[in-house]
Motif scaffolding. Structure first.
Motif, PDB file in Angstrom:
ATOM      1  N   ASN A   1      -7.045  -2.491  -7.566  1.00  0.00           N
ATOM      2  CA  ASN A   1      -6.228  -2.367  -6.362  1.00  0.00           C
ATOM      3  C   ASN A   1      -7.139  -2.149  -5.158  1.00  0.00           C
ATOM      4  O   ASN A   1      -7.580  -1.037  -4.892  1.00  0.00           O
TER       5      ASN A   1
ATOM      6  N   ALA B   1     -12.489  -0.953  -9.711  1.00  0.00           N
ATOM      7  CA  ALA B   1     -11.466  -0.400  -8.822  1.00  0.00           C
ATOM      8  C   ALA B   1     -10.935  -1.464  -7.857  1.00  0.00           C
ATOM      9  O   ALA B   1      -9.735  -1.570  -7.633  1.00  0.00           O
TER      10      ALA B   1
ATOM     11  N   GLU C   1      -6.605  -2.234  -1.961  1.00  0.00           N
ATOM     12  CA  GLU C   1      -6.106  -1.433  -0.844  1.00  0.00           C
ATOM     13  C   GLU C   1      -6.375   0.053  -1.080  1.00  0.00           C
ATOM     14  O   GLU C   1      -6.766   0.784  -0.179  1.00  0.00           O
ATOM     15  N   THR C   2      -6.156   0.485  -2.316  1.00  0.00           N
ATOM     16  CA  THR C   2      -6.432   1.880  -2.652  1.00  0.00           C
ATOM     17  C   THR C   2      -7.915   2.191  -2.454  1.00  0.00           C
ATOM     18  O   THR C   2      -8.272   3.265  -1.973  1.00  0.00           O
ATOM     19  N   VAL C   3      -8.768   1.262  -2.824  1.00  0.00           N
ATOM     20  CA  VAL C   3     -10.208   1.475  -2.662  1.00  0.00           C
ATOM     21  C   VAL C   3     -10.537   1.658  -1.182  1.00  0.00           C
ATOM     22  O   VAL C   3     -11.240   2.588  -0.799  1.00  0.00           O
ATOM     23  N   LYS C   4      -9.986   0.795  -0.349  1.00  0.00           N
ATOM     24  CA  LYS C   4     -10.220   0.918   1.093  1.00  0.00           C
ATOM     25  C   LYS C   4      -9.715   2.258   1.599  1.00  0.00           C
ATOM     26  O   LYS C   4     -10.368   2.929   2.380  1.00  0.00           O
ATOM     27  N   LEU C   5      -8.527   2.646   1.144  1.00  0.00           N
ATOM     28  CA  LEU C   5      -7.934   3.900   1.608  1.00  0.00           C
ATOM     29  C   LEU C   5      -8.588   5.127   0.965  1.00  0.00           C
ATOM     30  O   LEU C   5      -8.182   6.239   1.230  1.00  0.00           O
ATOM     31  N   SER C   6      -9.583   4.905   0.124  1.00  0.00           N
ATOM     32  CA  SER C   6     -10.345   6.026  -0.402  1.00  0.00           C
ATOM     33  C   SER C   6     -11.672   6.168   0.347  1.00  0.00           C
ATOM     34  O   SER C   6     -12.564   6.885  -0.087  1.00  0.00           O
TER      35      SER C   6
END
Lengths: 312, 499
Positions: free
Chosen positions: A193, A189, A195-200
């Motif tokens: 991406n 993951a 950033e998506t991981v952080k935002l999850s």
């Protein structure tokens, strides 16, 4: 259903290419398929192969680790030092692995908390670890170990060289971790991406750091195999290994931009490099050519990967 | 009048999909021709055929009377067709002038770039539109509206007389949109023909002359806009009466779930305070750049705050990271779906499972059996249209991609759901489904926040509306007292001077 040759070529191209090379070598050289030669080839690939499993994690996460060859040298020389100082086998192994883990941890923390690109940090570590190896050894090899430590690189289990067992177990564990654990799924993951991981709601820095720790660990494992096998820890071993290790991962179809790939591909990549070296030796081809061929194969593998991308 | 562009009987199939079927399309000189349809109706395919990216299976394309079918992208560009895609094709760290002249930089003797001539040329083009824009500014530093304008200027400098604009207003706010419309009108008066693709139907009457509606790869109608109303177009798009574009439900509000006090971050927002109850949908209106997204990112722990307190169920919580936020029951469906909400190269399953792996694993080993049941159930409830959960997200349509992001957070079962521009670039049908899903969250007691630049959406979906201007909440409206003009005045920061 009609056999879709194009699709098969694109999906399993590297495996097929590997088989094809093996078949050609088997025809050209009667020695190639002998049991001893096969074991020899796999044993040779075990050093690169084990490190390449760790490198697969790093590259899947979208990073790179240039320090693996130097970390191997540092782990090896420390293990060699411990072995000649009379430390027990478990102590030697623990010490060697600890060195690799610490180097990886440093890489990981500098990349995540220091926000410096992996290329630069691991390039620095490459030099630092090599320097420490030279300082510790005074530039001289450390040789002559007792029986237990020799087993790691030279022993057999049920007729199979122990390094091959280590390689098999490492690949298996690598595969299980990548497919069955959070660490593995997050690695893909993050490479896909971050950033998506952080935002999850995921602490991506922790997992990213772990990836470099794993790479340090596998470098140290290779160090133990190599040091034991050579019966010597040398300050100059492992130079330019990072290139073969990265090559194995890339030939195995793992995307250098991260997020896609597998350890099985990496295993094939590592075996491919060894088979080609072995085959050319058997055929008596000038070793200088081997470098050229290896380069062509790396480029060819990436080209194949491109084709596969376009097919999607 | 002789059309500048005539596409006749265009058909195009992809493996398994009939993308376009016998479509006719005409464009007159100096006409703004709107092209509408749900996602997947064939708009993009038709435009890709026009720009030469795809070749049609059947049909003919005539530019000013000459057949140009199979000409390729370069030839179409040379023939005067420019496409401005939704995701702009600019180089962020190059200047406005460099972006406009990319690949055609004026040179001096010896091959060096003639910067003076380049800037002068671009300055002339900018002046044509009465804009205040320095050609030396790097593109990443100017607003999305101006970036759009840079693309237009580039097209004009290429002497394009057919301009395709794909969702040009999607990331713009009120006055920026007005600005863009002025430019479009000016282009029209210069004889440039424009194909205008938009999901914001209301704005078509302000800017377009005729509209063509596509549905499932077929042309349904082409008519002057003056003869049509919004419901007419919607009916043509979906082939059914969409009586409930904004579904209405009465939801009982419960106790306060989220309270924010004095949230401040220098240069971003100051002294932001509000509360949301369970069962409530609170809308955040304002211009792009007013700080709405950033306020939400602070609450979600993605941006650090200078000061301010966050309370959940009346208890103060210390949120320092996104992980803290998620553990405290907050979900954020981000503005930029592809960049922040999804991992395009991974499967629907992997994306939907991303936020719950921690809950479904023991010592880091994932319990796939338990997880699969959960994910499959949610993906089905939400209605993600995918051939299989193994399908890579990049192959789904925009609406379905957004549903995958929703799945990720529905699986987690949070107390607070923050939606940032949840329906941007999504077709009408999928929009309604997303509204319903938001309401179902409120129904089960969650606090829902919706940041949106679509005024009608905020007005119709919210129980209360917070208007953000320049990093502050400047006004709160109850549902029954909010009007388009009222909200807009505060969003523009002109309420005081008018009152």
């Amino acid at each position: 259903m009609k056999l879709d040759v194009k699709h098969i070529l694109k999906t399993y191209g590297i495996f097929l290419a590997f088989l094809l090379i093996c078949i050609i070598l088997a025809i050209l050289s009667p020695v190639f398929l002998r049991w001893n030669n096969i074991l020899n080839v796999i044993r040779q690939s075990s050093i690169y192969g084990v490190m390449a499993v760790g490198m697969t994690f790093v590259i899947l996460s979208g990073g790179i680790d240039l320090s693996v060859g130097s970390v191997l040298a540092l782990s090896g020389i420390i293990a060699a030092g411990a072995a000649t100082a009379g430390v027990g086998i478990f102590g030697i192994v623990a010490l060697g692995l600890l060195v690799g883990v610490l180097c990886g941890l440093f890489n990981g923390l500098m990349i995540t908390l220091g926000k410096i690109t992996p290329f630069v940090i691991t390039l620095g570590m490459m030099s630092i670890a090599r320097g420490l190896t030279l300082i510790y050894s005074g530039g001289r090899p450390i040789s002559g170990f007792e029986g237990a430590f020799r087993f790691i690189g030279g022993g057999f289990i049920l007729g199979i060289p122990f390094p091959i067992v280590i390689l098999a177990v490492t690949v298996l564990i690598g595969w299980l971790v990548l497919t069955q654990t959070r660490l593995g799924r997050y690695t893909y993951a993050i490479g896909g991406n971050e950033e998506t991981v952080k935002l999850s709601g995921i602490n991506s820095n922790f997992y990213k750091t772990m990836v470099y720790v794993i790479s340090g660990l596998t470098s140290a494992m290779s160090a133990l195999i190599l040091t034991s096998r050579l019966n010597s820890g040398g300050p100059n071993v492992g130079q330019a290994y990072e290139l073969d290790v990265i090559a194995a991962v890339v030939i195995g179809g793992t995307s250098l931009s991260g997020g896609r790939g597998s350890v099985w591909g990496t295993l094939v990549g590592a075996l491919m490099i060894s088979v080609i070296n072995n085959g050319m030796n058997l055929l008596g081809i000038n070793p200088f050519f081997q470098l050229v061929v290896k380069g062509v194969i790396i480029i060819g593998a990436v080209f194949l990967d491109r084709l596969r991308d376009q097919a999607n | 009048m002789e059309p500048v562009l005539r596409m006749q009987g265009i058909s195009k199939s992809f493996p398994g999909v009939r993308a376009l079927q016998n479509v006719d399309f005409e464009l007159l000189p100096g006409e703004v021709h709107a092209l509408v349809g749900e996602n997947g109706a064939g708009k993009s395919t038709l435009m890709k055929i026009l720009s030469g990216v795809y070749t049609p299976d059947e049909g003919d394309i005539q530019l000013k009377g000459t057949s140009v079918v199979n000409a390729g992208p370069k030839a179409m560009l040379d023939a005067g067709v420019s496409v401005i895609y939704q995701e702009l094709n600019l180089v962020p760290h190059l200047s406005v002038a460099e972006n406009v002249m990319l690949g055609r930089e004026p040179r001096r003797a010896g091959g060096l770039i003639d910067w003076k001539a380049m800037r002068a040329e671009v300055k002339k083009l900018i002046a044509q539109f009465n804009l205040k824009l320095d050609p030396r500014t790097p593109v990443y530093r100017i607003s999305p509206a101006y970036q759009q304008v840079v693309e237009i200027i580039k097209a004009i400098s290429l002497r394009s007389d057919i301009l395709v604009m794909d969702e040009p207003t999607a990331s713009l706010t009120g006055n920026e949109v007005e600005r863009l419309f002025e430019i479009i009108r000016q282009l029209r008066s210069q004889g440039v023909s424009i194909i205008y693709i938009s999901h914001r139907l209301e704005e078509l009457w302000e800017v377009a002359d005729r509209v063509t509606v596509l549905r499932d790869g077929e042309r349904i109608t082409t008519k002057p806009l003056a003869e049509l109303t919004v419901p007419d177009i919607v009916r043509n798009m979906v082939g059914r009466e969409l009586t409930e574009q904004y579904p209405v439900t009465e939801i009982e509000t419960r106790d306060e779930v989220l309270r924010v006090e004095g949230l401040t971050k220098a240069g971003v927002c100051s002294d932001v305070s509000f509360a949301v109850r369970g069962g409530e949908i609170v809308g955040f209106s304002g211009l792009v750049g007013a700080g709405r997204t950033e306020i939400m990112q602070i609450i979600f722990g993605y941006l650090k705050r200078d000061s301010g307190k966050i309370f959940i169920h009346g208890k103060e919580v210390d949120i320092r990271s996104t992980r803290d936020a998620v553990r405290n029951g907050i979900a954020l469906i981000p503005e930029e779906r592809k960049r922040q909400g999804l991992i395009l190269g991974l499967s629907v399953f992997d994306n939907a499972a991303l936020a719950v792996l921690d809950r479904n694993s023991t010592f880091g080993v994932i319990n796939f059996k338990k997880l699969s049941d959960l994910i499959h159930r949610i993906v089905e409830t939400i209605g993600v249209k995918t051939p299989s959960p193994r399908q890579l997200v990049k192959f789904l349509s925009g609406g379905n991609q957004q549903k995958v992001v929703l799945s990720k957070w529905f699986v987690r079962d949070c107390d607070i759901y923050i939606f940032d521009e949840p329906t941007r670039g999504i077709d009408v049908g999928a929009k309604v489904e997303i509204y319903r899903l938001m309401q179902s969250l409120a129904q089960r007691g969650a606090a829902v926040i919706m940041v949106s630049s679509e005024l009608l959406e905020v007005l119709n979906m919210s129980d209360r509306i917070q208007v953000v201007y320049d990093g502050r909440i400047v006004k709160e409206f109850r549902r029954d007292e909010a009007t388009e003009e009222g909200v807009m005045k505060y969003a523009l920061g002109v309420a005081g001077s008018v009152a």
